[in-house]
Design an enzyme around this catalytic site. Structure first.
Site, PDB file in Angstrom:
ATOM      1  N   GLU A 268       3.504 -22.812  37.634  1.00 23.48           N
ATOM      2  CA  GLU A 268       4.357 -23.595  36.713  1.00 23.48           C
ATOM      3  C   GLU A 268       5.226 -24.567  37.506  1.00 23.48           C
ATOM      4  O   GLU A 268       6.452 -24.462  37.504  1.00 23.48           O
ATOM      5  CB  GLU A 268       5.272 -22.643  35.929  1.00 23.48           C
ATOM      6  N   PRO A 269       4.633 -25.514  38.216  1.00 22.60           N
ATOM      7  CA  PRO A 269       5.458 -26.404  39.040  1.00 22.60           C
ATOM      8  C   PRO A 269       6.101 -27.520  38.220  1.00 22.60           C
ATOM      9  O   PRO A 269       5.491 -28.047  37.294  1.00 22.60           O
ATOM     10  CB  PRO A 269       4.429 -27.002  40.008  1.00 22.60           C
ATOM     11  N   TYR A 311      25.159 -29.023  41.191  1.00 20.97           N
ATOM     12  CA  TYR A 311      24.704 -28.202  42.327  1.00 20.97           C
ATOM     13  C   TYR A 311      25.146 -28.749  43.682  1.00 20.97           C
ATOM     14  O   TYR A 311      24.679 -28.253  44.711  1.00 20.97           O
ATOM     15  CB  TYR A 311      23.169 -28.140  42.361  1.00 20.97           C
ATOM     16  N   CYS A 338      35.526 -39.676  33.439  1.00 21.94           N
ATOM     17  CA  CYS A 338      36.851 -39.132  33.779  1.00 21.94           C
ATOM     18  C   CYS A 338      36.773 -37.692  34.260  1.00 21.94           C
ATOM     19  O   CYS A 338      37.315 -36.782  33.611  1.00 21.94           O
ATOM     20  CB  CYS A 338      37.750 -39.210  32.567  1.00 21.94           C
ATOM     21  N   GLU A 339      36.042 -37.451  35.317  1.00 14.78           N
ATOM     22  CA  GLU A 339      35.972 -36.125  35.930  1.00 14.78           C
ATOM     23  C   GLU A 339      35.788 -36.352  37.415  1.00 14.78           C
ATOM     24  O   GLU A 339      34.990 -37.216  37.809  1.00 14.78           O
ATOM     25  CB  GLU A 339      34.745 -35.340  35.430  1.00 14.78           C
TER      26      GLU A 339
HETATM   27  N1  LLP Z   1       8.920 -21.766  35.486  1.00 19.59           N
HETATM   28  C1  LLP Z   1      10.079 -21.249  35.033  1.00 19.59           C
HETATM   29  C2  LLP Z   1      10.043 -20.033  34.235  1.00 19.59           C
HETATM   30  C3  LLP Z   1      11.296 -21.883  35.371  1.00 19.59           C
HETATM   31  O1  LLP Z   1      12.433 -21.358  34.940  1.00 19.59           O
HETATM   32  C4  LLP Z   1      11.285 -23.062  36.145  1.00 19.59           C
HETATM   33  C5  LLP Z   1      12.526 -23.756  36.492  1.00 19.59           C
HETATM   34  C6  LLP Z   1      10.050 -23.584  36.553  1.00 19.59           C
HETATM   35  C7  LLP Z   1       8.878 -22.896  36.214  1.00 19.59           C
HETATM   36  C8  LLP Z   1       9.906 -24.856  37.361  1.00 19.59           C
HETATM   37  O2  LLP Z   1      10.500 -24.751  38.613  1.00 19.59           O
HETATM   38  P1  LLP Z   1      10.311 -25.938  39.709  1.00 19.59           P
HETATM   39  O3  LLP Z   1       8.868 -25.937  40.130  1.00 19.59           O
HETATM   40  O4  LLP Z   1      10.705 -27.193  39.066  1.00 19.59           O
HETATM   41  O5  LLP Z   1      11.234 -25.545  40.791  1.00 19.59           O
HETATM   42  N2  LLP Z   1      18.112 -27.945  37.141  1.00 19.59           N
HETATM   43  C9  LLP Z   1      17.799 -27.425  38.453  1.00 19.59           C
HETATM   44  C10 LLP Z   1      16.496 -26.677  38.482  1.00 19.59           C
HETATM   45  C11 LLP Z   1      16.418 -25.561  37.460  1.00 19.59           C
HETATM   46  C12 LLP Z   1      15.077 -24.877  37.447  1.00 19.59           C
HETATM   47  C13 LLP Z   1      14.950 -23.957  36.283  1.00 19.59           C
HETATM   48  N3  LLP Z   1      13.687 -23.313  36.142  1.00 19.59           N
HETATM   49  C14 LLP Z   1      17.830 -28.572  39.463  1.00 19.59           C
HETATM   50  O6  LLP Z   1      18.152 -29.686  39.082  1.00 19.59           O
HETATM   51  O7  LLP Z   1      17.575 -28.344  40.641  1.00 19.59           O
END
Ligand code: LLP
Length: 404
Positions: A268-269, A311, A338-339
């Site tokens: 799930e990328p 983050y 304004c933060e």
């Molecule tokens: N599968 C599930 C169940 C997830 O919760 C996520 C991401 C992914 C796949 C995809 O992960 P990736 O391959 O994109 O790392 N907002 C944060 C990232 C939050 C990720 C949440 N879940 C940021 O901006 O870094």
């Protein structure tokens, strides 16, 4: 993206021309980078041809998802909205997996009606709810159970999801109980074990540990899982550090696992597919001189790109033209909100800027636009897809009247 004769260019289009024609702030995506990312991802794991389910949450632009679909990818969704978006983009329901700790009855019923590949359940209560709804509909529903492998992903705590203190998945004891529960249900067909230990992972060792945990638990269940969903999380290199996940080692670990277990791997990328394809183009409104640093006030703000505020993320910050202006400055790049967290970067020795200069933040294709908001009644930016010298508007800029 590169400088050609000191002019910043995305594919074959000059950033300053984009700013002039489409105004700022604007998100741009490089089609050829997207294509490369998907092909590289497939190549890394080609020996076992996994099902690749793009994590919709990382970029929810329906036209971009449509392009991703053309490469044969499925989708990982976490809400009814994301599921609708994936279907609208034409993704085959048989390539859609639904994750998330709080799926409502309405969401579960919708997913069942759409006959998606898997609902990856995350608690005993959720499985009972799926069972109840499936029974009412007289259907047999394919599910996965998300295991919390208690594995430290060695990434930011805010985006770690695989440790026992995190809300995600179930522990080993509950997992084993739930396997038995599913065996006794006429309306549930247990097809998958799923995990997702976190995001922006750059070290392959947590993945190896995770695979060891899964290996042991599968042996205990004596169940034949048709799918093992390993989640996403593959990190990319932000800024100038060239740290990368070692895909070769991750691939070796999975191949070793597959020698013992005959199953189809799902990934799930999100970030690794779209992270480095995106740029946020903005304009300097004012430069405010100050003692140690000058504030560069941009027309983009934390509502357009939340990652730095949320983050402490760093995004490479570039100018659209490299000038010969000799003096270098220390700048704090901020937005108009304004933060005090409405700040993108503090940079030393930066090329001296002028008001109206164009500034580009890089690697914002994942969790950029999808995390944006209308805070301060700010309309959301336009989104463009660039291929060579072709520019396509894939989402129009919001207007104030849309928000009134
Ligand atoms: N599968 C599930 C169940 C997830 O919760 C996520 C991401 C992914 C796949 C995809 O992960 P990736 O391959 O994109 O790392 N907002 C944060 C990232 C939050 C990720 C949440 N879940 C940021 O901006 O870094």
């Amino acid at each position: 993206m590169k400088y050609i004769k000191k002019i910043l260019t995305i594919e074959k289009v000059k950033v300053r021309d984009i700013a002039k024609k489409f105004d700022t702030p604007t998100y741009c995506y490089s089609y050829n980078q997207l294509k490369k990312n998907i092909n590289d991802f497939k190549k890394n794991f080609e020996s076992f041809s996994p099902l690749i389910c793009f994590a919709i949450k990382s970029n929810t632009n329906v036209n971009l998802i449509r392009e991703i679909k053309k490469f044969g990818l499925g989708a990982d969704v976490v809400s009814i909205g994301e599921l609708m978006m994936a279907l609208k983009a034409g993704i085959n329901p048989k390539k859609i997996v639904f994750s998330g700790v709080g799926k409502t009855s309405k969401e579960i019923a919708y997913a069942i009606d759409k006959k998606i590949l898997l609902i990856n359940a995350e608690s005993k209560s959720e499985i009972k709810e799926i069972d109840r709804i499936a029974k009412n509909k007289k259907k047999k529903v394919q599910i996965g159970i998300r295991l919390n492998p208690n594995t430290d992903a060695n990434t930011l705590s805010q985006i770690s999801t695989g440790k026992k203190e995190n809300k995600f998945g179930v522990n080993e004891k509950t997992f084993l109980e739930l396997v038995n529960y599913c065996m006794g249900s006429k309306n549930i067909s247990l097809k998958c074990l799923s995990v997702h230990i976190g995001s922006q992972i750059l070290d392959h060792k947590p993945y190896e540990k995770m695979l060891n945990v899964i290996d042991k638990i599968i042996v205990k269940t004596k169940h034949n899982f048709e799918f093992i969903d390993l989640g996403g999380g593959m990190g990319i290199s932000y800024g100038d550090n060239n740290r990368k996940l070692n895909y070769t080692k991750y691939n070796i670990a999975i191949k070793k696992f597959l020698k013992k277990h005959s199953t189809k791997i799902i990934f799930e990328p999100g970030r690794s597919i779209v992270g480095n394809i995106g740029f946020l183009i903005s304009k300097v409104i004012y430069i405010k001189e100050n003692d140690e640093k000058d504030f560069v006030i941009l027309d983009a703000a934390m509502n357009d790109l939340m990652r730095p505020a949320l983050y402490g993320a760093n995004h490479k910050t570039l100018t659209s033209i490299k000038t010969n202006r000799k003096s270098k400055k220390t700048y704090e790049f901020v937005g108009p909100i304004c933060e005090s967290t409405d700040k993108f970067a503090s940079l030393k020795n930066f090329q001296k800027l002028k008001e109206k200069d164009i500034i580009v933040m890089c690697d914002v294709g994942a969790y950029g636009m999808s995390l944006s908001s209308n805070y301060n009644v700010r309309p959301k930016p336009a989104e463009l897809l660039i291929e060579e010298s072709k520019i396509r508007i894939i989402k129009k800029r919001q207007k104030h009247k849309d928000l009134m």
